[in-house]
Design a protein around this motif. Structure first.
Motif, PDB file in Angstrom:
ATOM      1  N   SER A  93      64.909  11.199  45.688  1.00  0.00           N
ATOM      2  CA  SER A  93      64.458  10.432  44.525  1.00  0.00           C
ATOM      3  C   SER A  93      63.604   9.216  44.875  1.00  0.00           C
ATOM      4  O   SER A  93      63.066   8.565  43.980  1.00  0.00           O
ATOM      5  CB  SER A  93      65.679   9.974  43.717  1.00  0.00           C
TER       6      SER A  93
ATOM      7  N   SER B 109      67.743   7.685  57.097  1.00  0.00           N
ATOM      8  CA  SER B 109      67.848   7.028  58.393  1.00  0.00           C
ATOM      9  C   SER B 109      67.216   7.881  59.513  1.00  0.00           C
ATOM     10  O   SER B 109      66.363   7.390  60.278  1.00  0.00           O
ATOM     11  CB  SER B 109      69.340   6.774  58.661  1.00  0.00           C
TER      12      SER B 109
ATOM     13  N   THR C 106      62.918  10.013  53.910  1.00  0.00           N
ATOM     14  CA  THR C 106      63.174   8.621  53.518  1.00  0.00           C
ATOM     15  C   THR C 106      64.515   8.111  54.016  1.00  0.00           C
ATOM     16  O   THR C 106      64.853   6.948  53.775  1.00  0.00           O
ATOM     17  CB  THR C 106      63.128   8.505  51.976  1.00  0.00           C
TER      18      THR C 106
ATOM     19  N   GLU D  24      75.897  19.381  57.874  1.00  0.00           N
ATOM     20  CA  GLU D  24      76.649  20.053  56.803  1.00  0.00           C
ATOM     21  C   GLU D  24      76.120  21.470  56.559  1.00  0.00           C
ATOM     22  O   GLU D  24      76.885  22.353  56.144  1.00  0.00           O
ATOM     23  CB  GLU D  24      76.591  19.235  55.517  1.00  0.00           C
TER      24      GLU D  24
END
Ligand SMILES: NC(=O)c1ccc[n+]([C@@H]2O[C@H](COP(=O)([O-])OP(=O)(O)OC[C@H]3O[C@@H](n4cnc5c(N)ncnc54)[C@H](OP(=O)(O)O)[C@@H]3O)[C@@H](O)[C@H]2O)c1
Length: 384
Positions: free
Chosen positions: A37, A12, A10, A123
């Motif tokens: 979410s 980018s 959901t 990350e």
């Protein structure tokens, strides 16, 4: 048909991936989609693309997801087990596009399952790069870089290893505050920070681009992906974002990859790899761009660059602390709790204050990440 799972569908990068897959329905089949979410978007896309599995990370939202999938063939699941199932299921390629250290465990699940992983979630590599590279060697997983800079280097290397490479040069747009003074940066709002001049991205990476921590994280990412030390990876500011990065070989040749500032280009490269696929992105018109400029980065105005290089050179716990403190500080800045220059200041303080042993396992990384978040949160409370 290549089977594709998208972690962070959901967001980018996730939505750009779906956009490309929608235009090539004969080449790709979606197996699993995940979100944190956003139930409505996740369920709609899982139905539209005929996914087998839709996973919501927030377990309390499973009943809502199940209701939204009622009457379809899509199975709903939740939490870390659901994310691991999406990552290690029957996909040929896993697009890892969760933001932050939250993506680490699902990415590792995909790597341990020997998948081809299109890695946007930098990350995960920053916090557990050594462990991930070791795990991919053991399982036979392939890591394909999605970040435009690393994808550019991957393309310029053309399958060669880095033995004949003198240095890598990561280009940076410089972000929205490239020409701001330190005093001007002290006044900027979250809205200004997320308004990137060249790229349309999620909020966290947009703030990272504004502080230039994004380039710092990419420096660490490049070290793990290409196995070169800090002193052979340079950063150059290139405001037009046309040259996405460069590889300088030991004979003096420099190879660069150019393209429009549209993430669908590197995403398409990883989706179709080792082949190519056509896209409908706007083509690069160099006659219109006309001028390409390059400048040295300013580590005084953008101290995040210096902090990230320090973390890479210190190694051990430092990159985990850097990343955790940065995630906490960026979230606080987006909520208006701290000022823009406080982001790098908090990261620097966490690096100074935390002398921790090097993490040896993913569990160690996650525990260290949690401790570093606590330290950064405490520092924010003390500032208030
Ligand atoms: N955007 C770009 O152009 C770009 C370029 C290069 C690299 N990257 C990297 O790609 C990654 C994704 O960036 P993005 O800009 O696409 O981010 P984004 O727009 O914020 O999307 C993040 C995605 O991760 C999900 N997510 C967030 N927190 C989660 C959690 N705790 N557990 C599970 N899922 C979670 C979100 O779900 P919800 O929607 O439900 O919140 C969403 O699907 C980042 O690591 C970024 O550095 C992005």
């Amino acid at each position: 048909m290549k089977k594709v799972a998208i972690l962070g569908a959901t967001g980018s990068v996730g939505r750009s991936t779906l956009d490309l897959i929608a235009a090539a329905p004969d080449r790709f089949q979606i197996t699993a989609l995940t979100a944190a979410s956003n139930v409505e978007q996740l369920a709609a896309d899982a139905r539209r693309f005929g996914a087998d599995l839709a996973v919501i990370a927030d377990e309390s939202l499973l009943p809502e997801l199940t209701a939204a999938l009622a009457g379809s063939d899509v199975r709903g699941a939740a939490g870390s087990e659901g994310l691991a199932e999406a990552a290690a299921g029957d996909a040929d390629l896993v697009m890892a596009a969760i933001v932050g250290c939250a993506g680490l465990e699902p990415v590792m699940a995909a790597v341990q399952a020997g998948k081809t992983v299109a890695l946007a979630n930098k990350e995960a590599l920053v916090t557990a790069g050594d462990l991930m590279i070791q795990a991919s060697r053991r399982s036979g997983a392939t890591l394909l870089p999605v970040d435009s800079e690393h994808n550019a280097i991957f393309q310029c290397l053309a399958g060669q290893d880095c033995q004949q490479v003198a240095r890598l040069v990561l280009t940076a747009s410089g972000g929205p505050f490239r020409s701001f003074s330190t005093a001007e940066m002290a006044q900027v709002s979250p809205e200004q920070a997320v308004a990137h001049p060249n790229w349309s991205m999620g909020a966290k990476i947009s703030v990272d681009s504004a502080t230039m921590m994004n380039k710092g994280l990419e420096l660490i990412e490049a070290h793990h992906l290409f196995g070169l030390p800090s002193e052979r990876i340079d950063i150059m500011v290139h405001p037009q974002s046309v040259v996405h990065s460069l590889v300088e070989y030991e004979d003096g040749s420099v190879l660069a990859q150019l393209g429009p500032s549209d993430m669908r280009v590197p995403i398409a490269h990883t989706l179709a790899w080792p082949e190519r696929m056509s896209t409908n992105v706007e083509r690069l018109d160099l006659l219109q761009v006309a001028t390409l400029t390059f400048e040295a980065p300013d580590e005084q105005r953008f101290p995040a660059l210096r902090l990230a290089r320090r973390a890479l050179e210190e190694g051990g716990a430092a990159p985990v602390v850097l990343n955790a403190a940065n995630e906490v500080a960026v979230a606080a800045f987006l909520k208006g709790r701290i000022h823009f220059p406080d982001i790098a200041a908090l990261v620097g303080r966490a690096l100074d204050d935390m002398a921790e042993p090097a993490p040896m396992t993913i569990e160690d990384v996650l525990q260290l990440d949690a401790r570093a978040r606590d330290v950064a949160q405490q520092a924010i409370l003390e500032r208030a």
